[in-house]
Design a protein around this motif. Structure first.
Motif, mmCIF file in Angstrom:
data_model
loop_
_atom_site.group_PDB
_atom_site.id
_atom_site.type_symbol
_atom_site.label_atom_id
_atom_site.label_comp_id
_atom_site.label_asym_id
_atom_site.label_seq_id
_atom_site.Cartn_x
_atom_site.Cartn_y
_atom_site.Cartn_z
ATOM 1 N N UNK A 116 5.991 12.873 26.311
ATOM 2 C CA UNK A 116 3.922 11.885 26.703
ATOM 3 C C UNK A 116 3.194 12.574 27.785
ATOM 4 N N UNK A 117 4.074 12.473 28.305
ATOM 5 C CA UNK A 117 2.978 12.957 29.920
ATOM 6 C C UNK A 117 2.832 14.310 29.496
ATOM 7 N N UNK A 118 3.093 15.471 29.426
ATOM 8 C CA UNK A 118 2.197 16.245 28.944
ATOM 9 C C UNK A 118 2.005 16.784 27.599
ATOM 10 N N UNK A 119 1.987 15.927 26.526
ATOM 11 C CA UNK A 119 0.862 15.831 25.712
ATOM 12 C C UNK A 119 -0.363 14.948 26.376
ATOM 13 N N UNK A 120 -0.376 13.944 26.960
ATOM 14 C CA UNK A 120 -1.470 13.338 27.162
ATOM 15 C C UNK A 120 -2.872 14.360 27.587
ATOM 16 N N UNK A 121 -3.979 13.608 26.650
ATOM 17 C CA UNK A 121 -4.364 14.511 27.068
ATOM 18 C C UNK A 121 -5.693 14.807 27.862
ATOM 19 N N UNK A 122 -5.225 13.980 28.806
ATOM 20 C CA UNK A 122 -5.716 13.823 30.015
ATOM 21 C C UNK A 122 -4.982 14.376 30.770
ATOM 22 N N UNK A 123 -5.888 15.637 31.734
ATOM 23 C CA UNK A 123 -5.553 16.133 32.114
ATOM 24 C C UNK A 123 -4.265 15.568 34.042
ATOM 25 N N UNK A 124 -3.470 16.324 33.614
ATOM 26 C CA UNK A 124 -2.122 16.210 34.915
ATOM 27 C C UNK A 124 -2.521 16.773 36.077
ATOM 28 N N UNK A 144 -0.122 19.914 34.379
ATOM 29 C CA UNK A 144 -1.197 21.077 33.698
ATOM 30 C C UNK A 144 -1.573 21.408 34.980
ATOM 31 N N UNK A 145 -1.208 20.517 36.462
ATOM 32 C CA UNK A 145 -1.951 22.251 37.449
ATOM 33 C C UNK A 145 -0.598 21.218 38.062
ATOM 34 N N UNK A 232 -12.754 19.528 27.872
ATOM 35 C CA UNK A 232 -11.300 19.182 28.495
ATOM 36 C C UNK A 232 -9.994 19.279 27.431
ATOM 37 N N UNK A 233 -10.728 18.140 26.840
ATOM 38 C CA UNK A 233 -9.549 17.720 26.521
ATOM 39 C C UNK A 233 -8.880 19.386 25.258
ATOM 40 N N UNK A 234 -10.739 19.703 24.331
ATOM 41 C CA UNK A 234 -10.268 20.696 23.606
ATOM 42 C C UNK A 234 -9.907 21.634 24.654
ATOM 43 N N UNK A 235 -9.835 21.799 25.801
ATOM 44 C CA UNK A 235 -9.674 22.827 26.323
ATOM 45 C C UNK A 235 -8.340 22.902 26.280
ATOM 46 N N UNK A 236 -7.446 21.792 26.810
ATOM 47 C CA UNK A 236 -6.424 22.084 26.849
ATOM 48 C C UNK A 236 -5.568 21.324 26.144
ATOM 49 N N UNK A 237 -6.041 20.990 24.386
ATOM 50 C CA UNK A 237 -4.736 22.001 23.043
ATOM 51 C C UNK A 237 -5.212 22.709 22.889
ATOM 52 N N UNK A 238 -6.106 23.428 23.333
ATOM 53 C CA UNK A 238 -6.003 24.772 22.415
ATOM 54 C C UNK A 238 -5.466 26.099 23.428
ATOM 55 N N UNK A 239 -5.092 25.511 24.954
ATOM 56 C CA UNK A 239 -3.529 26.253 25.687
ATOM 57 C C UNK A 239 -2.462 25.869 25.362
ATOM 58 N N UNK A 240 -2.315 24.348 25.092
ATOM 59 C CA UNK A 240 -1.162 24.271 24.375
ATOM 60 C C UNK A 240 0.004 24.377 23.084
ATOM 61 N N UNK A 241 -1.536 24.805 22.540
ATOM 62 C CA UNK A 241 -1.348 25.086 20.728
ATOM 63 C C UNK A 241 -0.263 26.667 21.293
ATOM 64 N N UNK A 242 -0.281 27.644 21.770
ATOM 65 C CA UNK A 242 0.771 28.569 21.241
ATOM 66 C C UNK A 242 1.596 28.258 22.065
#
Length: 285
Positions: A116-124, A144-145, A232-242
């Motif tokens: 749930x933390x990893x998938x949070x759309x708000x970068x952590x 994320x960082x 920002x959420x889109x960037x995270x979605x794309x980075x997480x997808x693969x």
């Protein structure tokens, strides 16, 4: 908590035993507060982690998250004494399908918390000081960082207590530090300092002290929050997808592996050594 009826319920820190939560300027700050020594992760932590980050994810006012620990340390990891009752049934010599299934379900529930933390759309952005052990590493690898103070120390220590890490480190660490460094950390259970953690890419930067590390994390979160939130959420979605499929597959596999093979004389010895404050004597049984 604000008296405003529109304030999201998750922001009320009075409902938590393991966390403190504040929100300002589109940034949520989540602080581990125990109640166990060293912010160790006991039943309260695992019960509260999912609703907390589900609340943050749903809060349109929040655009980034800072994650840190209270006191001198980020987290000592899994609170073995507090979780002992949950482990006891599967460690019984005659444990069969029932206790093993219940244990498997418990692992999946705990994995869901970190997910749930990893998938949070708000970068952590995690700010680490002092010890970050076992479950603490699971938590920061889901962020994320990561930044740290010079006194930070990290350890994927599950191997030293007769366990295979099953909350995400073995799935996410190779994507952060590479396969070789992951194998060294996970197979030895060794401690590394902040300088080594920065060198292998586990953390982005090292700061002089806890205050400076937290200030840096807040600064990064503020930079993120200043950007268009949906982008920002889109960037995270794309980075997480693969990587999401590989992480999910690894978590399913380790949950099944531990349900089948975790019960052992060595694990019992490790837990006994923790309670008795002595060095364990492993026999490979």
């Amino acid at each position: 908590m604000s008296n405003d009826a529109n304030t999201p319920a998750y922001r009320d820190s009075d409902q938590y035993k393991a966390f403190d939560v504040t929100v300002a300027d589109h940034v949520a700050e989540v602080t581990l507060i125990g109640p166990s020594k060293g912010n160790a992760m006991g039943p309260d932590f695992w019960a509260e982690l999912v609703p907390l980050f589900e609340g943050i994810d749903a809060d349109k006012d929040v655009r980034a998250v800072v994650l840190t620990g209270s006191g001198k340390h980020f987290s000592f990891g899994l609170d073995l004494p507090a979780m002992g009752a949950d482990l006891a049934p599967v460690l019984a010599p005659d444990a069969k399908a029932g206790p093993r299934t219940e244990f498997h379900d418990m692992v999946k529930r705990m994995q869901r918390g970190v997910n749930t933390l990893a998938d949070c759309r708000k970068p952590v952005v995690a700010a680490v000081s002092g010890w970050c052990i076992g479950g603490g590493v699971d938590l920061i690898t889901a962020a994320d960082i990561r930044v740290a103070s010079a006194d930070a120390k990290f350890s994927v220590r599950e191997v030293k207590v007769g366990m295979v890490a099953d909350m995400g480190s073995l799935a996410r660490l190779p994507l952060i530090v590479g396969d070789g460094h992951t194998r060294e950390l996970a197979l030895t259970g060794k401690d590394i300092d902040a300088a080594r953690a920065e060198k292998i890419g586990l953390i982005s930067d090292v700061y002089d002290d806890q205050g400076a590390a937290l200030a840096a994390a807040r600064g990064i979160a503020a930079e993120i929050a200043a950007n268009p939130p949906l982008v920002v959420q889109g960037v995270k979605d794309v980075l997480d997808h693969s990587r999401s499929a590989a992480v999910d597959d690894s978590l399913r596999f380790v949950a099944a592996w531990n349900a089948a093979f975790l019960p052992s004389a060595d694990l019992t010895e490790a837990i006994s050594a923790v309670f008795e404050k002595r060095t364990p004597d492993f026999a490979g049984e």
